[in-house]
Design a protein around this motif. Structure first.
Motif, mmCIF file in Angstrom:
data_model
loop_
_atom_site.group_PDB
_atom_site.id
_atom_site.type_symbol
_atom_site.label_atom_id
_atom_site.label_comp_id
_atom_site.label_asym_id
_atom_site.label_seq_id
_atom_site.Cartn_x
_atom_site.Cartn_y
_atom_site.Cartn_z
ATOM 1 N N GLY A 242 -2.914 -9.799 4.061
ATOM 2 C CA GLY A 242 -3.638 -9.915 4.834
ATOM 3 C C GLY A 242 -2.603 -9.416 6.173
ATOM 4 N N GLU A 243 -3.153 -8.987 7.243
ATOM 5 C CA GLU A 243 -3.845 -9.348 7.822
ATOM 6 C C GLU A 243 -5.356 -7.444 7.074
ATOM 7 O OE1 GLU A 243 -2.813 -6.249 10.976
ATOM 8 O OE2 GLU A 243 -1.988 -7.936 10.043
ATOM 9 N N LEU A 244 -6.559 -7.699 6.807
ATOM 10 C CA LEU A 244 -7.084 -7.028 5.630
ATOM 11 C C LEU A 244 -8.487 -6.827 6.933
ATOM 12 C CD1 LEU A 244 -6.305 -7.765 2.882
ATOM 13 C CD2 LEU A 244 -5.380 -5.951 3.860
ATOM 14 N N GLN A 245 -8.912 -5.303 6.916
ATOM 15 C CA GLN A 245 -10.566 -5.466 7.106
ATOM 16 C C GLN A 245 -11.648 -4.916 5.851
ATOM 17 O OE1 GLN A 245 -9.164 -1.446 8.981
ATOM 18 N NE2 GLN A 245 -10.113 -1.628 10.776
ATOM 19 N N LEU A 246 -12.059 -5.530 6.383
ATOM 20 C CA LEU A 246 -13.471 -5.813 5.376
ATOM 21 C C LEU A 246 -13.251 -4.546 4.261
ATOM 22 C CD1 LEU A 246 -15.332 -7.537 3.745
ATOM 23 C CD2 LEU A 246 -16.705 -6.429 4.708
ATOM 24 N N ASP A 247 -13.103 -3.671 4.785
ATOM 25 C CA ASP A 247 -13.509 -2.133 3.672
ATOM 26 C C ASP A 247 -12.214 -2.624 3.063
ATOM 27 O OD1 ASP A 247 -12.540 -1.227 5.757
ATOM 28 O OD2 ASP A 247 -12.937 0.589 6.208
ATOM 29 N N ALA A 248 -10.982 -2.481 3.068
ATOM 30 C CA ALA A 248 -9.834 -2.171 2.791
ATOM 31 C C ALA A 248 -9.907 -3.688 2.122
ATOM 32 C CB ALA A 248 -8.955 -2.822 4.153
ATOM 33 N N ALA A 249 -10.103 -4.986 1.819
ATOM 34 C CA ALA A 249 -10.812 -5.144 1.000
ATOM 35 C C ALA A 249 -10.892 -5.634 0.113
ATOM 36 C CB ALA A 249 -10.426 -6.812 2.289
ATOM 37 N N ILE A 250 -11.991 -4.775 -0.328
ATOM 38 C CA ILE A 250 -13.296 -5.101 -0.789
ATOM 39 C C ILE A 250 -13.523 -3.030 -1.611
ATOM 40 C CG2 ILE A 250 -14.354 -6.704 -0.389
ATOM 41 C CD1 ILE A 250 -16.559 -5.197 0.562
ATOM 42 N N VAL A 251 -13.229 -2.471 -0.776
ATOM 43 C CA VAL A 251 -13.450 -1.057 -1.785
ATOM 44 C C VAL A 251 -11.989 -0.049 -1.859
ATOM 45 C CG1 VAL A 251 -14.380 1.017 -0.973
ATOM 46 C CG2 VAL A 251 -15.714 -0.474 -0.190
ATOM 47 N N GLU A 252 -11.678 -0.429 -2.980
ATOM 48 C CA GLU A 252 -10.630 0.275 -4.066
ATOM 49 C C GLU A 252 -10.148 1.384 -3.183
ATOM 50 O OE1 GLU A 252 -10.025 0.288 -7.998
ATOM 51 O OE2 GLU A 252 -10.716 -0.927 -7.597
ATOM 52 N N GLU A 253 -11.138 2.221 -3.150
ATOM 53 C CA GLU A 253 -11.008 3.485 -2.429
ATOM 54 C C GLU A 253 -10.002 3.202 -0.930
ATOM 55 O OE1 GLU A 253 -13.949 4.837 -5.704
ATOM 56 O OE2 GLU A 253 -13.641 2.872 -3.325
ATOM 57 N N VAL A 254 -10.895 2.906 0.295
ATOM 58 C CA VAL A 254 -10.221 2.023 1.092
ATOM 59 C C VAL A 254 -8.786 1.758 1.023
ATOM 60 C CG1 VAL A 254 -11.096 1.130 3.478
ATOM 61 C CG2 VAL A 254 -12.597 2.479 2.022
ATOM 62 N N ALA A 255 -9.179 0.974 -0.014
ATOM 63 C CA ALA A 255 -7.356 0.048 0.116
ATOM 64 C C ALA A 255 -6.369 0.946 -0.319
ATOM 65 C CB ALA A 255 -7.762 -0.472 -1.073
ATOM 66 N N GLY A 266 -8.467 -4.306 -1.943
ATOM 67 C CA GLY A 266 -9.655 -3.286 -2.740
ATOM 68 C C GLY A 266 -10.336 -4.306 -4.059
ATOM 69 N N LYS A 267 -9.507 -5.244 -3.751
ATOM 70 C CA LYS A 267 -9.960 -6.449 -5.643
ATOM 71 C C LYS A 267 -10.504 -7.536 -4.990
ATOM 72 C CE LYS A 267 -5.697 -4.835 -7.174
ATOM 73 N NZ LYS A 267 -6.050 -4.175 -6.693
ATOM 74 N N ALA A 268 -10.463 -7.981 -3.338
ATOM 75 C CA ALA A 268 -10.768 -9.761 -3.336
ATOM 76 C C ALA A 268 -12.222 -10.040 -3.551
ATOM 77 C CB ALA A 268 -10.473 -9.132 -1.497
ATOM 78 N N ASN A 269 -11.678 -11.384 -3.683
ATOM 79 C CA ASN A 269 -12.923 -11.853 -4.558
ATOM 80 C C ASN A 269 -13.174 -13.188 -3.855
ATOM 81 O OD1 ASN A 269 -10.577 -13.532 -5.274
ATOM 82 N ND2 ASN A 269 -10.543 -13.398 -7.822
ATOM 83 N N VAL A 270 -11.940 -13.550 -2.655
ATOM 84 C CA VAL A 270 -12.145 -14.350 -1.710
ATOM 85 C C VAL A 270 -12.137 -13.721 -0.665
ATOM 86 C CG1 VAL A 270 -11.284 -16.481 -0.942
ATOM 87 C CG2 VAL A 270 -11.530 -15.773 -3.295
ATOM 88 N N LEU A 271 -13.085 -14.070 -0.146
ATOM 89 C CA LEU A 271 -12.685 -14.230 1.746
ATOM 90 C C LEU A 271 -12.790 -15.096 2.862
ATOM 91 C CD1 LEU A 271 -15.350 -11.001 1.807
ATOM 92 C CD2 LEU A 271 -13.089 -10.776 1.031
ATOM 93 N N ILE A 272 -11.510 -14.444 3.902
ATOM 94 C CA ILE A 272 -11.218 -15.643 5.187
ATOM 95 C C ILE A 272 -11.361 -14.515 6.239
ATOM 96 C CG2 ILE A 272 -9.411 -17.225 6.104
ATOM 97 C CD1 ILE A 272 -10.405 -18.043 2.442
ATOM 98 N N PHE A 273 -12.642 -15.839 6.933
ATOM 99 C CA PHE A 273 -13.206 -14.900 8.003
ATOM 100 C C PHE A 273 -12.541 -16.000 8.923
ATOM 101 C CE2 PHE A 273 -16.512 -14.225 5.282
ATOM 102 C CZ PHE A 273 -17.259 -13.240 5.560
ATOM 103 N N PRO A 274 -11.869 -14.397 10.102
ATOM 104 C CA PRO A 274 -10.488 -15.164 11.390
ATOM 105 C C PRO A 274 -10.961 -16.493 12.436
ATOM 106 C CG PRO A 274 -11.596 -13.477 11.645
ATOM 107 C CD PRO A 274 -12.433 -13.349 10.277
ATOM 108 N N SER A 275 -12.908 -16.435 12.247
ATOM 109 C CA SER A 275 -13.272 -17.309 12.855
ATOM 110 C C SER A 275 -14.719 -18.053 12.232
ATOM 111 C CB SER A 275 -14.030 -17.334 13.854
ATOM 112 O OG SER A 275 -15.055 -16.299 14.329
#
Length: 331
Positions: A242-255, A266-275
């Motif tokens: 991190g830190e990663l925006q959601l699209d960068a975390a789960i979309v390979e093209e954006v990553a 682009g390959k995240a399977n666990v998302l930790i939200f900031p709050s």
């Protein structure tokens, strides 16, 4: 679902004792019948035995095989009160007050666990989260080295290209309104462990923000960036970035554009939200707009598995969360 079926199979093998404090409640009794029939766990129902049995009979539900314990008359009350006083003596808890507290099933359940008479608890079908968690915090407490408890949701997505064959883990969505960087790091590590233990996935943990790798400047971005470093030091065995925006975390093209060097982007399977605010909104958006099934919250960081239901839960929600709790108890 295949994963839920596997969790249930793991729970059957573990054969743990799970206490259900809301032993007279309709959905709890219906879930108990299923849990016993499928052999998912040994079930302890709390409540007046006559009332529990009468409610089950009126529903046409068979709870043969469940252990029914009345908190008001149980023979262990005196010993349980002694345990409570020992834990809370610095807070001025007296034996008389402890005995009175034990009349509440939500207090009695965690003390059963503390005494070794149960392995885990599931409650919340008719009680607020705060009422479920308060006695757990007071008497079961957190794991050594953990200062924070968090709530993770297993998200079963229709689109199997995301996460671990369509399964993702979101946290914290249920407990901590605000966190500092160390607490956020602890949540990340705890969620990675949950993902590995319950889902069986190789966790790829994305620390979410509205910034990717310094693209924006703000104190809340700094918190996530600092938390990422702390989490990486705490658990080098896990892929955490991190830190990663959601699209960068789960979309390979954006990553590939925003974080090409990241082992997680682009390959995240666990998302930790900031709050908690972001996490709670996030899981409900995915649940309602993407049609995902949300299972949880699975509480993390407790010294024993105590899980909280939504008051809008279904019978299947209770069955699933008992199976998860039994799996957590198996270690």
């Amino acid at each position: 679902m295949e994963l839920l079926n596997q969790i249930k199979e793991n729970a059957k093998k573990a054969n743990k004792k799970i206490v259900l404090p809301e032993g007279t409640e309709e959905r709890t009794l219906k879930a108990t019948e299923i849990l016993l029939k499928e052999g998912i766990a040994q079930i302890i129902l709390l409540g007046n035995p006559e009332t529990v049995k009468a409610n089950a009979a009126s529903l046409g539900v068979c709870i043969d095989g469940a252990t029914i314990v009345d908190p008001a008359t149980d023979s262990n009350r005196d010993a349980y009160a002694d345990i409570m006083v020992e834990i809370r003596k610095k807070k001025g808890l007296t034996k008389e007050k402890a005995l009175d507290m034990l009349n509440d099933p939500l207090c009695f359940g965690p003390i059963m666990i503390k005494a070794g008479h149960a392995d885990g608890e599931v409650a919340g079908a008719i009680n607020a989260t705060g009422d479920v968690l308060r006695p757990a915090f007071q008497f079961v407490k957190t794991l050594p080295g953990m200062s924070v408890v968090s709530g993770a949701f297993l998200m079963f997505l229709k689109d199997k290209t995301f996460g671990h064959e369509g399964v993702m883990v979101f946290s914290d969505c249920a407990v901590m309104p605000e966190t500092n960087d160390k607490q956020l790091a602890e949540i990340a590590v705890a969620t990675a462990k949950t993902a590995k233990a319950i889902v069986g996935m190789d966790p790829k943990v994305a620390m979410l923000s509205f910034s990717t790798k310094g693209s924006a400047k703000h104190d809340v971005v700094d918190k996530v960036a600092n938390a990422t470093k702390i989490a990486q030091e705490m658990a080098p065995e896990f892929k955490i970035d991190g830190e990663l925006q959601l699209d960068a975390a789960i979309v390979e093209e954006v990553a590939a554009l925003k974080a090409p060097e990241s082992p997680v982007a682009g390959k995240a399977n666990v998302l930790i939200f900031p709050s908690l605010e972001a996490g709670n909104i996030g899981y409900k958006l995915v649940q309602r707009l993407a049609g995902a099934q949300a299972v949880g919250p699975v509480l993390q960081g407790m010294a024993a598995p105590i899980n909280d239901l939504s008051r809008g839960c279904s019978v299947s929600d209770i069955v699933n969360l008992v199976a998860i709790t039994a799996t957590q108890a198996a270690g």
